[in-house]
Design a protein around this motif. Structure first.
Motif, PDB file in Angstrom:
ATOM      1  N   ALA B 149      10.767 -47.682 -31.118  1.00 42.96           N
ATOM      2  CA  ALA B 149       9.561 -46.858 -31.220  1.00 42.96           C
ATOM      3  C   ALA B 149       9.549 -45.750 -30.166  1.00 42.96           C
ATOM      4  O   ALA B 149       8.585 -44.997 -30.069  1.00 42.96           O
ATOM      5  CB  ALA B 149       8.314 -47.736 -31.087  1.00 42.96           C
ATOM      6  N   GLY B 150      10.614 -45.658 -29.380  1.00 41.27           N
ATOM      7  CA  GLY B 150      10.704 -44.575 -28.403  1.00 41.27           C
ATOM      8  C   GLY B 150       9.854 -44.784 -27.170  1.00 41.27           C
ATOM      9  O   GLY B 150       9.487 -43.815 -26.494  1.00 41.27           O
ATOM     10  N   GLN B 216      -5.517 -45.264 -36.272  1.00 36.66           N
ATOM     11  CA  GLN B 216      -4.502 -44.401 -36.884  1.00 36.66           C
ATOM     12  C   GLN B 216      -5.148 -43.349 -37.781  1.00 36.66           C
ATOM     13  O   GLN B 216      -4.746 -42.178 -37.782  1.00 36.66           O
ATOM     14  CB  GLN B 216      -3.530 -45.245 -37.720  1.00 36.66           C
ATOM     15  N   TYR B 290       4.771 -48.932 -33.184  1.00 38.69           N
ATOM     16  CA  TYR B 290       5.068 -47.920 -34.201  1.00 38.69           C
ATOM     17  C   TYR B 290       3.827 -47.096 -34.549  1.00 38.69           C
ATOM     18  O   TYR B 290       3.931 -45.903 -34.835  1.00 38.69           O
ATOM     19  CB  TYR B 290       5.696 -48.553 -35.445  1.00 38.69           C
ATOM     20  N   ALA B 293       3.632 -44.588 -31.770  1.00 36.96           N
ATOM     21  CA  ALA B 293       4.719 -43.620 -31.882  1.00 36.96           C
ATOM     22  C   ALA B 293       4.424 -42.615 -32.980  1.00 36.96           C
ATOM     23  O   ALA B 293       4.611 -41.403 -32.826  1.00 36.96           O
ATOM     24  CB  ALA B 293       6.036 -44.341 -32.159  1.00 36.96           C
ATOM     25  N   ARG B 294       3.937 -43.113 -34.102  1.00 35.83           N
ATOM     26  CA  ARG B 294       3.653 -42.247 -35.246  1.00 35.83           C
ATOM     27  C   ARG B 294       2.503 -41.290 -34.921  1.00 35.83           C
ATOM     28  O   ARG B 294       2.595 -40.095 -35.207  1.00 35.83           O
ATOM     29  CB  ARG B 294       3.281 -43.150 -36.419  1.00 35.83           C
ATOM     30  N   ARG B 297       3.722 -38.560 -32.499  1.00 37.66           N
ATOM     31  CA  ARG B 297       4.817 -37.677 -32.878  1.00 37.66           C
ATOM     32  C   ARG B 297       4.567 -36.854 -34.121  1.00 37.66           C
ATOM     33  O   ARG B 297       5.359 -35.983 -34.453  1.00 37.66           O
ATOM     34  CB  ARG B 297       6.094 -38.503 -33.081  1.00 37.66           C
ATOM     35  N   ARG B 298       3.515 -37.167 -34.914  1.00 36.40           N
ATOM     36  CA  ARG B 298       3.331 -36.398 -36.148  1.00 36.40           C
ATOM     37  C   ARG B 298       2.691 -35.076 -35.829  1.00 36.40           C
ATOM     38  O   ARG B 298       1.850 -34.981 -34.970  1.00 36.40           O
ATOM     39  CB  ARG B 298       2.465 -37.157 -37.164  1.00 36.40           C
TER      40      ARG B 298
END
Lengths: 298, 298
Positions: B149-150, B216, B290, B293-294, B297-298
């Motif tokens: 997941a960075g 989210q 995740y 991360a999402r 990064r989006r």
């Protein structure tokens, strides 16, 4: 409450239960072991629901210590309602169980798997397929993740680990008693039947050309009414993650075979944002199934 | 290529390596074992990068079979460049390793953990904190998921399993050599320092009042410019999942303690769409990391 407590770990009945640790005995008797309060409670809940519906039982033998029953009143209540409960001391329970400590309760359960046709007839929206997954812990973890994500069924193809293996049963943390399981499916026939039942088929493949995040973004954009059809086709291959989907997950060492990948509509990679080269199959399955669940339910 | 092959599994040098299976020896020597091609390759890549930067080595002893070096040319190339390589037969490698089959290669590595201050000085955006996680397989899986997941760092609090335990090292699948690891942090002090460094702190808690999906959705809506501030405060508590975040993950049996939960800005639950009562900690950590991360990064 039954009055007599079993105290002889070498009794025939104890040996018979213990034999269910072997696949041969499980397959001959079509039974398996549930060990510990979590698994047995879920088995007993399923059993109660089935009996109420006049269906076959989910528990056929039940052994517990008095200490365990005192500690878990809900289990004690469910256990007594079965009429099957036999008290046993810790030596007997340890001799029956695969675990070092079964935590005071063991149940013998008839195998639960159902035919593929029955699963597909119920118009499933999300199915997890394990293709030759070998490790019992991985199989149990994926089944539990599938339950968490609200999957309608889990399929293990031929060549997969036995989901009734005690370690696999433990790893499901009771989810084996929640989600319909199909065993020994042949992958090509399974994919054909799933497609005929209206499911799209996605292969989880770290080297796949589609990025799971793109599929999620496009699904969200369609929901918001903002996606361009041409963009969708370009990036996400036009696949609708919000639609009914069967996910294929591969063997932990080799992943999916080329033949298995070729069966799917698309090969989809979970994005790797860091420097890991791959995800383990349980982690990848979790991310894929939750992405589908989220797209289907928002 | 060195010419002499080690063949005596009872040699002192072999015993010294094997002792690294014990925590006592690891802590005394501040070294641990990497076993198998995947882990050793990542150790050697890190070692090469460090040597190029004039930093301390990541590998100090290296043993491999000729068969392994023939099979993995990249490893053979990296191995020879270290000047440390000693050939050994399979009996010697098996005697050195914790695994039954080390697949032909074993490395002795200096411990890698770094101080918390060094991690926070690098302005991290995503940190995974394991609070008293006990199972080496879980710890390794979470570290690998964090890498995927960075995440910028992984922290294990005091009372957690030793991440240098051979089973934990194997479970990281090389990610131990990718992600900075902080050991034996005291949770309250860690949270205070993370907050001072600009990180929000979220506790993964199945009973938490905030739903990860809501966080989210709100993050995605802010990206699209469509969220109402008042809605955000009502549903997601105003937390910005796209911002720098430290996630707290709890012990596999008990979860996070009340004291640990109280340290976080919010307690966040991964939604359970099916009938599972909970997720295992590795699965929950994967979904949470995740999701961050999402959103970031989006």
């Amino acid at each position: 409450m039954p009055s007599e407590t079993m105290t002889n770990p070498r009794a025939d009945r104890v040996r018979d239960v213990a034999k269910l640790a072997t696949r041969t005995a499980r397959n001959r008797r079509r039974q398996f072991l549930a060990e510990g309060p979590q698994a047995v409670r879920e088995a007993l809940r399923l059993d109660a629901a089935r009996r109420a519906d006049g269906k076959e039982p989910a528990v056929v033998e039940l052994y517990a210590s008095e200490a365990c029953l005192s500690r878990y009143p809900e289990i004690a209540h469910l256990a007594e309602a079965t009429g099957l409960l036999r008290l046993a001391d810790d030596d007997v329970l340890a001799a029956m169980a695969d675990t070092v400590s079964p935590q005071g309760i063991v149940a013998v359960c008839p195998m639960l798997d159902v035919p593929l046709d029955a699963v597909l007839a119920a118009r499933p929206r999300l199915i997890a397929v394990m293709c030759r997954v070998q490790d019992p812990g991985n199989a149990g973890t994926i089944l539990r993740a599938a339950d968490s994500a609200g999957a309608d069924a889990v399929v293990l193809t031929s060549g997969s680990v036995d989901i009734y293996n005690p370690k696999a049963v433990r790893s499901t943390a009771g989810s084996l008693f929640h989600v319909p399981v199909v065993l020994a499916a042949e992958t090509a026939a399974l994919v054909e039947a799933a497609r005929a039942a209206g499911l799209g088929v996605l292969a989880a493949d770290g080297a796949g050309p589609l990025d799971l995040d793109i599929l999620q973004d496009e699904s969200a954009a369609r929901r918001a009414g903002g996606v361009q059809a041409s963009d969708a086709v370009a990036a996400g291959g036009g696949y609708r993650l919000e639609g009914p989907t069967a996910w294929l997950f591969g063997n932990e060492a080799q992943g999916l075979s080329e033949a298995e990948k070729a069966l799917a509509d698309h090969r989809v990679a979970v994005p790797l944002y860091g420097r890991a080269e791959s995800l383990n199959v349980g982690t990848a399955a979790t991310v894929c199934l939750y992405a589908s669940a989220r797209s289907q339910r928002r």
